[in-house]
Design a protein around this motif. Structure first.
Motif, PDB file in Angstrom:
ATOM      1  N   ASP A  81     -22.933 -92.792 106.303  1.00 46.97           N
ATOM      2  CA  ASP A  81     -24.131 -93.623 106.511  1.00 46.97           C
ATOM      3  C   ASP A  81     -25.440 -92.842 106.342  1.00 46.97           C
ATOM      4  O   ASP A  81     -26.516 -93.426 106.365  1.00 46.97           O
ATOM      5  CB  ASP A  81     -24.082 -94.332 107.864  1.00 46.97           C
ATOM      6  N   LEU A  82     -25.338 -91.531 106.140  1.00 47.95           N
ATOM      7  CA  LEU A  82     -26.530 -90.716 105.922  1.00 47.95           C
ATOM      8  C   LEU A  82     -26.688 -90.283 104.463  1.00 47.95           C
ATOM      9  O   LEU A  82     -27.626 -89.551 104.135  1.00 47.95           O
ATOM     10  CB  LEU A  82     -26.481 -89.464 106.808  1.00 47.95           C
ATOM     11  N   LEU A  83     -25.806 -90.732 103.597  1.00 44.00           N
ATOM     12  CA  LEU A  83     -25.778 -90.232 102.220  1.00 44.00           C
ATOM     13  C   LEU A  83     -27.109 -90.385 101.495  1.00 44.00           C
ATOM     14  O   LEU A  83     -27.645 -89.419 100.936  1.00 44.00           O
ATOM     15  CB  LEU A  83     -24.658 -90.932 101.433  1.00 44.00           C
ATOM     16  N   GLU A  84     -27.645 -91.581 101.450  1.00 43.69           N
ATOM     17  CA  GLU A  84     -28.883 -91.827 100.706  1.00 43.69           C
ATOM     18  C   GLU A  84     -30.038 -90.980 101.260  1.00 43.69           C
ATOM     19  O   GLU A  84     -30.810 -90.382 100.499  1.00 43.69           O
ATOM     20  CB  GLU A  84     -29.239 -93.312 100.768  1.00 43.69           C
ATOM     21  N   LYS A  85     -30.139 -90.927 102.572  1.00 46.91           N
ATOM     22  CA  LYS A  85     -31.208 -90.167 103.214  1.00 46.91           C
ATOM     23  C   LYS A  85     -31.101 -88.676 102.900  1.00 46.91           C
ATOM     24  O   LYS A  85     -32.093 -88.020 102.561  1.00 46.91           O
ATOM     25  CB  LYS A  85     -31.154 -90.393 104.730  1.00 46.91           C
ATOM     26  N   ILE A  86     -29.898 -88.135 102.988  1.00 50.23           N
ATOM     27  CA  ILE A  86     -29.696 -86.703 102.773  1.00 50.23           C
ATOM     28  C   ILE A  86     -29.915 -86.324 101.318  1.00 50.23           C
ATOM     29  O   ILE A  86     -30.574 -85.315 101.015  1.00 50.23           O
ATOM     30  CB  ILE A  86     -28.282 -86.283 103.222  1.00 50.23           C
ATOM     31  N   GLN A  87     -29.396 -87.124 100.421  1.00 46.66           N
ATOM     32  CA  GLN A  87     -29.558 -86.834  98.996  1.00 46.66           C
ATOM     33  C   GLN A  87     -31.031 -86.725  98.604  1.00 46.66           C
ATOM     34  O   GLN A  87     -31.461 -85.758  97.971  1.00 46.66           O
ATOM     35  CB  GLN A  87     -28.874 -87.930  98.169  1.00 46.66           C
ATOM     36  N   SER A  88     -31.803 -87.717  98.995  1.00 50.55           N
ATOM     37  CA  SER A  88     -33.219 -87.728  98.624  1.00 50.55           C
ATOM     38  C   SER A  88     -33.985 -86.612  99.325  1.00 50.55           C
ATOM     39  O   SER A  88     -34.879 -85.993  98.743  1.00 50.55           O
ATOM     40  CB  SER A  88     -33.841 -89.085  98.942  1.00 50.55           C
ATOM     41  N   ARG A  89     -33.623 -86.322 100.566  1.00 51.49           N
ATOM     42  CA  ARG A  89     -34.320 -85.284 101.335  1.00 51.49           C
ATOM     43  C   ARG A  89     -34.066 -83.900 100.736  1.00 51.49           C
ATOM     44  O   ARG A  89     -34.992 -83.100 100.575  1.00 51.49           O
ATOM     45  CB  ARG A  89     -33.854 -85.338 102.779  1.00 51.49           C
ATOM     46  N   LEU A  90     -32.816 -83.597 100.419  1.00 54.27           N
ATOM     47  CA  LEU A  90     -32.497 -82.290  99.852  1.00 54.27           C
ATOM     48  C   LEU A  90     -33.179 -82.091  98.497  1.00 54.27           C
ATOM     49  O   LEU A  90     -33.664 -80.993  98.191  1.00 54.27           O
ATOM     50  CB  LEU A  90     -30.979 -82.131  99.703  1.00 54.27           C
ATOM     51  N   LYS A  91     -33.214 -83.136  97.695  1.00 53.38           N
ATOM     52  CA  LYS A  91     -33.806 -83.018  96.357  1.00 53.38           C
ATOM     53  C   LYS A  91     -35.304 -82.713  96.422  1.00 53.38           C
ATOM     54  O   LYS A  91     -35.859 -82.149  95.474  1.00 53.38           O
ATOM     55  CB  LYS A  91     -33.534 -84.290  95.552  1.00 53.38           C
ATOM     56  N   MET A  92     -35.941 -83.056  97.516  1.00 49.72           N
ATOM     57  CA  MET A  92     -37.363 -82.765  97.688  1.00 49.72           C
ATOM     58  C   MET A  92     -37.643 -81.271  97.652  1.00 49.72           C
ATOM     59  O   MET A  92     -38.733 -80.831  97.287  1.00 49.72           O
ATOM     60  CB  MET A  92     -37.867 -83.329  99.026  1.00 49.72           C
ATOM     61  N   PHE A  93     -36.647 -80.464  98.069  1.00 54.36           N
ATOM     62  CA  PHE A  93     -36.860 -79.025  98.220  1.00 54.36           C
ATOM     63  C   PHE A  93     -36.412 -78.210  97.015  1.00 54.36           C
ATOM     64  O   PHE A  93     -36.545 -76.978  97.032  1.00 54.36           O
ATOM     65  CB  PHE A  93     -36.133 -78.534  99.480  1.00 54.36           C
ATOM     66  N   ILE A  94     -35.887 -78.841  95.985  1.00 54.55           N
ATOM     67  CA  ILE A  94     -35.407 -78.085  94.827  1.00 54.55           C
ATOM     68  C   ILE A  94     -36.565 -77.438  94.072  1.00 54.55           C
ATOM     69  O   ILE A  94     -36.522 -76.262  93.702  1.00 54.55           O
ATOM     70  CB  ILE A  94     -34.597 -78.995  93.872  1.00 54.55           C
TER      71      ILE A  94
END
Length: 274
Positions: free
Chosen positions: A70-83
Motif C-alpha cells: 500500500d506504500l508502493l506509489e508513495k515510495i517510488q515517487s519519493r525515492l525518484k526525487m533524490f536521484i
C-alpha cells in the motif's frame, strides 16, 4: 514453512551509484549488508519520522527493497526525487518476483531478517498457481519476533526509536553518516532513553492498525470530550485462532499499567511479556 508474501511490493535499485544512493537515503549501513541478510532500514522524512521500513537485500549485483504494497506509489515517487544526476535506476519488479517468508527453516538463497525469520526471492513462474501456507502464520511470527512494519496509515508518524530500531542498531546505524532525518534521530539517541517503545499485545477483542492506546492512569492523558491524548498506536495486527495480536508503541513508563484501545471504555490489551 514457506509462505507467499503477496502483500509486499518489491523495488529493484540498480546502476553504478545504487549503493551510494541507498547509503545516503536510509538509516542503516548499506556497506555492511552481506548477500545472505535482509537488512532492516528506515526511510525517513526530514523530521526523522519513518515514511516506510524496507527489507534491503543484495540480489545479483543490484538491490531489492521489500515493503508493504500500500506504500508502493508513495515510495517510488519519493525515492525518484533524490536521484538527480546519479546513475541509479528504480524499477517496480513486484510482479516479476515472488516473495516467500520462511520460519525456522534453512533454504538455499534465503535472506535472514530477524531470528528464525527469513525471506526467499524467486522469479515469478507463470505456470500454474502457487500454493503455500497461510500468510497469517507469517504475520503471527513477525509479532512474536517483534519485527515492526509501517503501512500507509502509520507512515510519517513515528521515529525509529519508537519501533526499537536503535536497540543494538538493528535498523539504525549511528556512525554511518547523513540521511534524511538523521540529525533528529541522532539527537534523540544521544539525549538519553526513548520514552516510547514497541511492545506486543493480545486481546479477545478486535484490534486495527492505527488504533490508539489509552492509559487511564497516565498523568498526560487528558480527556477532551470523547477524545483522549494517546499513549501509543497499533502498527501491526493479526487475528489468529480467534484471538487478536498486535505490535504497538507505548510510553515505557506505562508498560505495566492498564491499557485500553482508543478511550477509557475501550477493549483491554494484555502485554505479551518475553
Amino acid at each position: 514453512m514457506k509462505i507467499i508474501l503477496n502483500d509486499r511490493a518489491l523495488l529493484k535499485i540498480s546502476g553504478a551509484d545504487s549503493e551510494v544512493f541507498l547509503q545516503n537515503q536510509l538509516s542503516n549501513d548499506i556497506k555492511k549488508l552481506d548477500e545472505s541478510s535482509a537488512q532492516l532500514n528506515a526511510f525517513c522524512q526530514h523530521q526523522g519520522k519513518i515514511i516506510s521500513l524496507f527489507w534491503v537485500m543484495r540480489y545479483e549485483g543490484d538491490f531489492l527493497l521489500s515493503f508493504p504494497l500500500d506504500l508502493l506509489e508513495k515510495i517510488q515517487s519519493r525515492l525518484k526525487m533524490f536521484i538527480i544526476i546519479s546513475d541509479v535506476i528504480i524499477q517496480d519488479v513486484t510482479k516479476d518476483f515472488c516473495q516467500f517468508g520462511i520460519i525456522n527453516e534453512t533454504h538455499e538463497g534465503a535472506f535472514t531478517i530477524k531470528g528464525d525469520l527469513s525471506v526467499v526471492i524467486e522469479k515469478f513462474n507463470h505456470k500454474g498457481e502457487i500454493k503455500t501456507n497461510s500468510i497469517d502464520i507469517w504475520r503471527k511470527a513477525c509479532i512474536d519476533s517483534e519485527l515492526p512494519e509501517i503501512f500507509s496509515i502509520t507512515s510519517e508518524k513515528l521515529v525509529p526509536q519508537m519501533l526499537n530500531l536503535d536497540i543494538d542498531e538493528f535498523g539504525v546505524n549511528f556512525s554511518k553518516g547523513c540521511y534524511p532525518g538523521q540529525e533528529v534521530v541522532a539527537r534523540l539517541h544521544y539525549l538519553g532513553s526513548a520514552k516510547r517503545r514497541l511492545f506486543a499485545f493480545e486481546s479477545s477483542f478486535e484490534i486495527n492498525i492505527g488504533d490508539l492506546l489509552y492509559c487511564p492512569s497516565s498523568k498526560s492523558a487528558k480527556a477532551r470530550g470523547d477524545r483522549y491524548k494517546s499513549s501509543g498506536i497499533v502498527i501491526f495486527r493479526i487475528k489468529y485462532n480467534s484471538h487478536f495480536y498486535c505490535l504497538a508503541t507505548l510510553d515505557v513508563e506505562l508498560k505495566d499499567e492498564k491499557i485500553t484501545l482508543n478511550n477509557e471504555q475501550g477493549s483491554k490489551l494484555k502485554r505479551i511479556k518475553k
